[in-house]
Each structure stands twice: as structure tokens, then as C-alpha cells.
Design a protein around this motif. Sequence first.
Motif, PDB file in Angstrom:
ATOM      1  N   UNK A 248       6.942  -2.353   4.892  1.00  0.00           N
ATOM      2  CA  UNK A 248       6.390  -1.750   3.403  1.00  0.00           C
ATOM      3  C   UNK A 248       8.014  -1.339   3.440  1.00  0.00           C
ATOM      4  N   UNK A 249       7.891  -0.346   5.477  1.00  0.00           N
ATOM      5  CA  UNK A 249       9.219   0.881   5.301  1.00  0.00           C
ATOM      6  C   UNK A 249      10.645  -0.064   5.143  1.00  0.00           C
TER       7      UNK A 249
ATOM      8  N   UNK B 282       0.446  -1.130   0.290  1.00  0.00           N
ATOM      9  CA  UNK B 282      -0.207   0.392  -0.203  1.00  0.00           C
ATOM     10  C   UNK B 282       0.854   1.503  -0.195  1.00  0.00           C
ATOM     11  N   UNK B 283       2.194   1.208   1.099  1.00  0.00           N
ATOM     12  CA  UNK B 283       2.990   2.185   0.525  1.00  0.00           C
ATOM     13  C   UNK B 283       3.347   3.443  -0.368  1.00  0.00           C
TER      14      UNK B 283
ATOM     15  N   UNK C  54       6.843  10.233   2.646  1.00  0.00           N
ATOM     16  CA  UNK C  54       5.286  10.750   4.000  1.00  0.00           C
ATOM     17  C   UNK C  54       4.599   9.229   4.180  1.00  0.00           C
ATOM     18  N   UNK C  55       4.530   8.783   2.947  1.00  0.00           N
ATOM     19  CA  UNK C  55       4.037   7.104   3.063  1.00  0.00           C
ATOM     20  C   UNK C  55       4.603   5.681   3.983  1.00  0.00           C
ATOM     21  N   UNK C  56       6.040   5.694   3.997  1.00  0.00           N
ATOM     22  CA  UNK C  56       6.830   5.581   4.382  1.00  0.00           C
ATOM     23  C   UNK C  56       7.507   5.659   5.985  1.00  0.00           C
TER      24      UNK C  56
ATOM     25  N   UNK D 145      -0.807   2.698  -6.818  1.00  0.00           N
ATOM     26  CA  UNK D 145      -1.469   4.739  -7.244  1.00  0.00           C
ATOM     27  C   UNK D 145      -2.168   4.108  -8.080  1.00  0.00           C
ATOM     28  N   UNK D 146      -2.206   3.629  -8.971  1.00  0.00           N
ATOM     29  CA  UNK D 146      -3.615   3.337 -10.146  1.00  0.00           C
ATOM     30  C   UNK D 146      -5.156   2.838  -9.096  1.00  0.00           C
TER      31      UNK D 146
END
Length: 167
Positions: A106-107, A43-44, A74-76, A54-55
Amino acid sequence: MLQRTHGAAGVLAAEWVLHVYEVPLLSWETAGALMLGCFAGPLADIDKPGSVMAKLFFPLSALLRLLQIHHRTLTHSFAFLALLGMALMPLPPLYFWTFLLAYASHPLIDLLNEQGVALFWPVKKKVRLLPKFMAIDTGSPMESLFCFILVVLCFWLPIRDWWHGTF
Ligand SMILES: [Zn+2]
């Protein structure tokens, strides 16, 4: 890292939470948590133009672009994880931890990448865990190997629990 690597890491995070909560393997909770993990893992990368996420969340990813929020910022970041944790509070504990830990995976694995992650965003400095020569490049054979190991673990963890009668 690629979507499939993050997906595998998300599933692994979900399996770990299922293991901690001792949820039976053949149950709706397990199915739900595994799907949630598979979704929350990549998701990130909603901040990465052209990525599946993103799509899938086009208006949101377009907004991030408009605000000039770049990839792996930001998202990570820890800041976003804290916000996400607060937003997920109403969820039952099993799904709360599954979503949060799958997202956090994820991050965490992006830290193995050469470009690193702005973990302390809004501080722009990117952090990386491995020295450049050892770092895992996106789409490289090293990433394929890493993804393969994650998938093996995804099978091994539930089989081990089943064998030991935990599930
Ligand atoms: Zn990423």
C-alpha cells in the motif's frame, strides 16, 4: 490510489507469497491468502475519512481522526509496518507474510502518487518516488492503466506457475 488498485496490489503480493511457498492453486490456503491480500492491501487507508476501510473499522478510524493522525502518515509508515509485523507474529508464516507484504504494498504504490507518503513518520516529510509530472494522480487515467497492469499480473502469475507445473 483507489481501493481497487490497492486491492489488486494486495492480491499480487499474496500470489507472490503463495508462489514462494509453492502452495497448490486449488487449496484453502490459496483462497485464504488471496482474501487476506485483498483485504490487507487497502487497509492502510483507514486513515482516510470516507474510505471503505475507514467505514469498515469506524471506531478505529474515528480514533485516528480524534488523535489528528492525518492521511498517509502513521498507517503508511515503516514504524507502523514494524509494529504490525510484531502483532502478526503468532500467524502461520504463509499468512504472516501475506498480510505484511500486502499491507506494505500500500505505502509502496502510494509512493507513485503526487502527494507522496510520510514513510518515516513521525517525521512529517512526505516522500515520493516519481517527479511530479510523472506521478500517478488518484483516480486519473494513469491510475486506471496502472490498476489494469496489476490485474493482468494477478492473472498472469498463477497461470505462469500452473503452466510450469509449480502449482
Ligand atoms: Zn493510502
